[in-house]
Design a protein around this motif. Structure first.
Motif, PDB file in Angstrom:
ATOM      1  N   THR A  38     -51.657 -48.667  29.635  1.00 18.83           N
ATOM      2  CA  THR A  38     -52.225 -49.334  30.799  1.00 18.83           C
ATOM      3  C   THR A  38     -52.507 -50.793  30.450  1.00 18.83           C
ATOM      4  O   THR A  38     -52.585 -51.167  29.273  1.00 18.83           O
ATOM      5  CB  THR A  38     -53.545 -48.665  31.222  1.00 18.83           C
ATOM      6  OG1 THR A  38     -54.505 -48.833  30.174  1.00 18.83           O
ATOM      7  CG2 THR A  38     -53.353 -47.190  31.551  1.00 18.83           C
ATOM      8  N   TYR A  88     -55.298 -52.166  30.768  1.00 12.98           N
ATOM      9  CA  TYR A  88     -56.565 -52.054  30.050  1.00 12.98           C
ATOM     10  C   TYR A  88     -56.317 -51.916  28.546  1.00 12.98           C
ATOM     11  O   TYR A  88     -56.932 -52.615  27.725  1.00 12.98           O
ATOM     12  CB  TYR A  88     -57.327 -50.849  30.616  1.00 12.98           C
ATOM     13  CG  TYR A  88     -58.543 -50.415  29.851  1.00 12.98           C
ATOM     14  CD1 TYR A  88     -59.771 -51.034  30.043  1.00 12.98           C
ATOM     15  CD2 TYR A  88     -58.476 -49.352  28.952  1.00 12.98           C
ATOM     16  CE1 TYR A  88     -60.905 -50.612  29.360  1.00 12.98           C
ATOM     17  CE2 TYR A  88     -59.597 -48.918  28.273  1.00 12.98           C
ATOM     18  CZ  TYR A  88     -60.804 -49.558  28.468  1.00 12.98           C
ATOM     19  OH  TYR A  88     -61.925 -49.139  27.791  1.00 12.98           O
ATOM     20  N   GLU A  89     -55.430 -51.017  28.170  1.00 13.69           N
ATOM     21  CA  GLU A  89     -55.115 -50.799  26.753  1.00 13.69           C
ATOM     22  C   GLU A  89     -54.372 -51.985  26.157  1.00 13.69           C
ATOM     23  O   GLU A  89     -54.644 -52.396  25.024  1.00 13.69           O
ATOM     24  CB  GLU A  89     -54.276 -49.529  26.595  1.00 13.69           C
ATOM     25  CG  GLU A  89     -55.016 -48.265  26.965  1.00 13.69           C
ATOM     26  CD  GLU A  89     -54.104 -47.062  27.153  1.00 13.69           C
ATOM     27  OE1 GLU A  89     -54.554 -45.957  26.811  1.00 13.69           O
ATOM     28  OE2 GLU A  89     -52.967 -47.228  27.640  1.00 13.69           O
ATOM     29  N   GLY A 133     -58.719 -53.163  25.760  1.00 12.77           N
ATOM     30  CA  GLY A 133     -59.674 -52.166  26.204  1.00 12.77           C
ATOM     31  C   GLY A 133     -61.060 -52.699  26.526  1.00 12.77           C
ATOM     32  O   GLY A 133     -61.235 -53.834  26.957  1.00 12.77           O
ATOM     33  N   GLU A 134     -62.028 -51.839  26.302  1.00 13.62           N
ATOM     34  CA  GLU A 134     -63.410 -52.114  26.708  1.00 13.62           C
ATOM     35  C   GLU A 134     -63.942 -53.434  26.151  1.00 13.62           C
ATOM     36  O   GLU A 134     -64.595 -54.201  26.864  1.00 13.62           O
ATOM     37  CB  GLU A 134     -64.320 -50.968  26.272  1.00 13.62           C
ATOM     38  CG  GLU A 134     -65.759 -51.156  26.692  1.00 13.62           C
ATOM     39  CD  GLU A 134     -66.629 -49.940  26.420  1.00 13.62           C
ATOM     40  OE1 GLU A 134     -67.864 -50.093  26.539  1.00 13.62           O
ATOM     41  OE2 GLU A 134     -66.099 -48.853  26.110  1.00 13.62           O
ATOM     42  N   PHE A 187     -62.823 -56.448  28.236  1.00 15.40           N
ATOM     43  CA  PHE A 187     -63.455 -56.550  29.551  1.00 15.40           C
ATOM     44  C   PHE A 187     -64.942 -56.873  29.438  1.00 15.40           C
ATOM     45  O   PHE A 187     -65.484 -57.611  30.265  1.00 15.40           O
ATOM     46  CB  PHE A 187     -63.191 -55.287  30.374  1.00 15.40           C
ATOM     47  CG  PHE A 187     -61.783 -55.263  30.886  1.00 15.40           C
ATOM     48  CD1 PHE A 187     -61.443 -55.948  32.040  1.00 15.40           C
ATOM     49  CD2 PHE A 187     -60.783 -54.612  30.186  1.00 15.40           C
ATOM     50  CE1 PHE A 187     -60.134 -55.973  32.496  1.00 15.40           C
ATOM     51  CE2 PHE A 187     -59.469 -54.626  30.636  1.00 15.40           C
ATOM     52  CZ  PHE A 187     -59.143 -55.309  31.787  1.00 15.40           C
ATOM     53  N   THR A 232     -68.272 -54.863  34.871  1.00 18.64           N
ATOM     54  CA  THR A 232     -67.472 -54.455  33.711  1.00 18.64           C
ATOM     55  C   THR A 232     -66.838 -53.088  33.951  1.00 18.64           C
ATOM     56  O   THR A 232     -65.630 -52.907  33.751  1.00 18.64           O
ATOM     57  CB  THR A 232     -68.343 -54.418  32.443  1.00 18.64           C
ATOM     58  OG1 THR A 232     -68.889 -55.715  32.205  1.00 18.64           O
ATOM     59  CG2 THR A 232     -67.534 -53.982  31.228  1.00 18.64           C
ATOM     60  N   MET A 261     -62.834 -52.322  34.255  1.00 17.69           N
ATOM     61  CA  MET A 261     -62.211 -51.396  33.307  1.00 17.69           C
ATOM     62  C   MET A 261     -61.467 -50.295  34.057  1.00 17.69           C
ATOM     63  O   MET A 261     -60.327 -49.966  33.718  1.00 17.69           O
ATOM     64  CB  MET A 261     -63.263 -50.810  32.355  1.00 17.69           C
ATOM     65  CG  MET A 261     -63.757 -51.831  31.353  1.00 17.69           C
ATOM     66  SD  MET A 261     -65.063 -51.329  30.190  1.00 17.69           S
ATOM     67  CE  MET A 261     -65.335 -49.628  30.446  1.00 17.69           C
ATOM     68  N   GLN A 262     -62.103 -49.739  35.077  1.00 16.29           N
ATOM     69  CA  GLN A 262     -61.458 -48.681  35.858  1.00 16.29           C
ATOM     70  C   GLN A 262     -60.245 -49.222  36.604  1.00 16.29           C
ATOM     71  O   GLN A 262     -59.177 -48.603  36.597  1.00 16.29           O
ATOM     72  CB  GLN A 262     -62.458 -48.086  36.849  1.00 16.29           C
ATOM     73  CG  GLN A 262     -61.831 -47.024  37.744  1.00 16.29           C
ATOM     74  CD  GLN A 262     -62.852 -46.370  38.648  1.00 16.29           C
ATOM     75  OE1 GLN A 262     -63.876 -45.896  38.171  1.00 16.29           O
ATOM     76  NE2 GLN A 262     -62.566 -46.344  39.940  1.00 16.29           N
ATOM     77  N   TRP A 290     -58.234 -51.566  35.963  1.00 14.52           N
ATOM     78  CA  TRP A 290     -57.094 -51.885  35.103  1.00 14.52           C
ATOM     79  C   TRP A 290     -56.634 -50.713  34.237  1.00 14.52           C
ATOM     80  O   TRP A 290     -55.846 -50.889  33.326  1.00 14.52           O
ATOM     81  CB  TRP A 290     -57.420 -53.114  34.251  1.00 14.52           C
ATOM     82  CG  TRP A 290     -57.485 -54.337  35.100  1.00 14.52           C
ATOM     83  CD1 TRP A 290     -58.607 -54.970  35.544  1.00 14.52           C
ATOM     84  CD2 TRP A 290     -56.384 -55.061  35.659  1.00 14.52           C
ATOM     85  NE1 TRP A 290     -58.251 -56.044  36.337  1.00 14.52           N
ATOM     86  CE2 TRP A 290     -56.909 -56.134  36.420  1.00 14.52           C
ATOM     87  CE3 TRP A 290     -54.994 -54.909  35.594  1.00 14.52           C
ATOM     88  CZ2 TRP A 290     -56.095 -57.028  37.103  1.00 14.52           C
ATOM     89  CZ3 TRP A 290     -54.191 -55.817  36.263  1.00 14.52           C
ATOM     90  CH2 TRP A 290     -54.749 -56.858  37.005  1.00 14.52           C
ATOM     91  N   GLY A 346     -58.685 -48.144  32.692  1.00 17.69           N
ATOM     92  CA  GLY A 346     -59.610 -47.581  31.719  1.00 17.69           C
ATOM     93  C   GLY A 346     -60.380 -46.406  32.297  1.00 17.69           C
ATOM     94  O   GLY A 346     -59.982 -45.820  33.312  1.00 17.69           O
TER      95      GLY A 346
END
Length: 134
Positions: free
Chosen positions: A13, A15-16, A20-21, A24, A58, A62-63, A65, A67
């Motif tokens: 994704t 996000y990855e 990741g977290e 963001f 945040t 994250m969701q 994109w 996560g």
């Protein structure tokens, strides 16, 4: 647990791909540093501490994109326009918001492709939240 056949390409994704977290959290924290000092935007955040707003944004990003779905688990559907209706979002607020986000995005030092994709989203999202002339 499902076994992935050998030789199968796994698509990461966004996000990855961007880290990741941690990425963001850095993005949103830097953004809110700008908001905290902005005389136009700061009054739109009624909480004394910007921490809860920072956490919500945040989790939302994250969701969005790819996560964890923590945002929806805690708050339900994002309903961005509805959540922003109580606030006067005019062109000046739009521009100020994007100005702080530009600084935050630039400081991430993403690949040009990721930066373009993320920025395109922010421009569209900011434009969709304008709800008054001015």
């Amino acid at each position: 647990m499902t076994e992935i056949p050998r030789g199968t390409l796994q698509k990461q994704t966004f996000y990855e791909q961007v880290g990741g977290e941690e990425t963001f959290r850095r993005l949103v924290h830097r953004f809110y540093q700008g908001v905290a000092e902005d005389p136009l935007l700061r009054p739109m955040y009624p909480e004394e501490d910007l921490g809860p707003a920072e956490e919500r944004f945040t989790l939302f990003l994250m969701q969005y994109w790819g996560g964890p779905r923590t945002y929806s688990e805690l708050r339900g559907h994002p309903r961005l326009r509805m959540r922003h209706v109580p606030f006067r979002v005019d062109r000046a607020a739009h521009d100020a918001w994007l100005g702080h986000m530009r600084v935050a995005v630039d400081e991430l030092e993403l690949s040009p492709e990721h930066e373009r994709e993320l920025w395109k989203y922010f421009v569209l999202a900011a434009g969709s939240l304008v709800n008054t002339e001015g």
